[in-house]
Design a protein around this motif. Structure first.
Motif, PDB file in Angstrom:
ATOM      1  N   UNK A  81      32.541  12.485  47.717  1.00 44.07           N
ATOM      2  CA  UNK A  81      33.642  12.326  49.017  1.00 44.07           C
ATOM      3  C   UNK A  81      34.153  10.886  49.293  1.00 44.07           C
ATOM      4  N   UNK A  82      35.434  10.999  49.383  1.00 45.08           N
ATOM      5  CA  UNK A  82      36.246   9.761  49.432  1.00 45.08           C
ATOM      6  C   UNK A  82      36.278   9.515  51.081  1.00 45.08           C
ATOM      7  N   UNK A  83      35.322   8.482  51.632  1.00 44.37           N
ATOM      8  CA  UNK A  83      35.361   8.564  53.026  1.00 44.37           C
ATOM      9  C   UNK A  83      36.557   7.917  53.562  1.00 44.37           C
ATOM     10  N   UNK A  84      36.993   8.861  54.795  1.00 44.55           N
ATOM     11  CA  UNK A  84      38.291   8.537  55.242  1.00 44.55           C
ATOM     12  C   UNK A  84      39.476   8.879  55.044  1.00 44.55           C
ATOM     13  N   UNK A  85      39.482   9.558  53.501  1.00 50.11           N
ATOM     14  CA  UNK A  85      40.362  10.239  52.810  1.00 50.11           C
ATOM     15  C   UNK A  85      41.738   9.468  52.554  1.00 50.11           C
TER      16      UNK A  85
END
Length: 107
Positions: A81-85
């Protein structure tokens, strides 16, 4: 839900980046190299996602992408997952493009 996560600024330049946002969000602004499969279509289109490399999953702020990454990992894929999008992506100054012809932004 324990999903591997990475900061937007640390995503490798040559990464397979899967954007699971909706069409209007994608049109407003996305990473130039990203592949767009909305979260609601992911199960039906999973064969489009490479099974032989790490998949970095991004959405607007990180919730939908965490769900997608958890599911991909559950079926045996390697997903992070890419944190903070895309909000973090934009804040980190990473490249973005728009499909609308206007300036790219996170919708």
């Amino acid at each position: 839900m324990n999903v591997p996560e990475i900061e937007a600024r640390e995503v490798p330049a040559d990464a397979y980046l899967l954007d699971v946002r909706e069409q209007d969000e994608w049109v407003a602004g996305h990473a130039p190299e990203a592949v767009h499969i909305p979260l609601g279509q992911l199960q039906a289109r999973v064969e489009e996602v490479p099974a032989d490399q790490t998949v970095y999953v991004v959405c607007r702020v990180g919730g939908r992408s965490a769900q997608a990454a958890a599911w991909l990992n559950h079926i045996g894929r390697d997903a992070i997952n890419v944190g903070g999008g895309m909000q973090s992506w934009e804040f980190a100054g990473r490249a973005m493009v728009s499909e609308s012809g206007g300036p790219a932004f996170v919708a």
